[in-house]
Design an enzyme around this catalytic site. Structure first.
Site, PDB file in Angstrom:
ATOM      1  N   HIS A 152       0.818  -1.216   0.000  1.00 48.77           N
ATOM      2  CA  HIS A 152       0.000   0.000   0.000  1.00 48.77           C
ATOM      3  C   HIS A 152       0.845   1.255   0.000  1.00 48.77           C
ATOM      4  O   HIS A 152       2.050   1.209   0.222  1.00 48.77           O
ATOM      5  CB  HIS A 152      -0.977  -0.005   1.188  1.00 48.77           C
ATOM      6  N   CYS A 211       3.034  -5.145   6.589  1.00 43.99           N
ATOM      7  CA  CYS A 211       2.692  -4.756   5.218  1.00 43.99           C
ATOM      8  C   CYS A 211       3.914  -4.161   4.527  1.00 43.99           C
ATOM      9  O   CYS A 211       4.936  -3.901   5.160  1.00 43.99           O
ATOM     10  CB  CYS A 211       1.564  -3.717   5.225  1.00 43.99           C
TER      11      CYS A 211
END
Length: 172
Positions: free
Chosen positions: A131, A147
């Site tokens: 992301h 992440c």
């Protein structure tokens, strides 16, 4: 006269760089490199030790992006796949994040305070993603909860190139 020629050459390089599709004024840029890997075009390879994400383009080439990876205690390795792509995602803390910090908000919608930035690429069935970020200074570090963070310009570029179902390999 030599100064003019030098200045003209410099201007030509700058204009060529700025007009390149891999260049981003928002910081960061995908670079196409030689990449010796036996993977299908469209495969994403994350090398956490390098803090790099590679998108295999085929023919022994790949695009390379700078990323932030998980803190050492939050890193994971193995195979996954792109399960979903979301523009302007809403961030919702995971139960483990909430357990560590109960004061976290229930969610943060799209906008400059959103930790997911402008795009999110979900991996597998879990809570891990590739992301964007509202903290671009974290790129190049081990800072996330597992992440992979990218500059917003870079994740937008990757988002357009990758498809749902693409293989993702996370290596040390």
């Amino acid at each position: 006269m030599q100064n003019r020629a030098l200045l003209a050459a410099f201007a030509a390089v700058v204009l060529t760089t700025l007009s390149s599709p891999a260049y981003s004024l928002a910081g960061g840029a995908a670079r196409e490199i030689s990449f010796a890997a036996e993977h299908d075009s469209g495969t994403i390879i994350v090398k956490t030790g390098e803090r790099k994400l590679y998108l295999v383009t085929g023919g022994g080439r790949a695009l390379v992006y700078d990323i932030a990876v998980g803190k050492p205690s939050e890193q994971w390795f193995g195979k996954s796949w792109v399960s979903k792509k979301r523009e302007h995602p809403t961030w919702t803390p995971t139960p483990s994040m909430r357990q560590r910090n109960p004061r976290l908000p229930q969610s943060i919608g799209p906008g400059p305070k959103n930790p997911l930035g402008e795009r999110a690429i979900n991996l597998g069935w879990g809570a891990y993603r590739i992301h964007g970020t509202n903290s671009p200074n974290s790129i190049g570090s081990a800072a996330s909860a597992g992440c992979f963070r990218m500059r917003n310009a870079d994740v937008k570029d990757l988002f357009e190139r990758v498809h749902v179902g693409a293989q993702v390999l996370v290596l040390r």
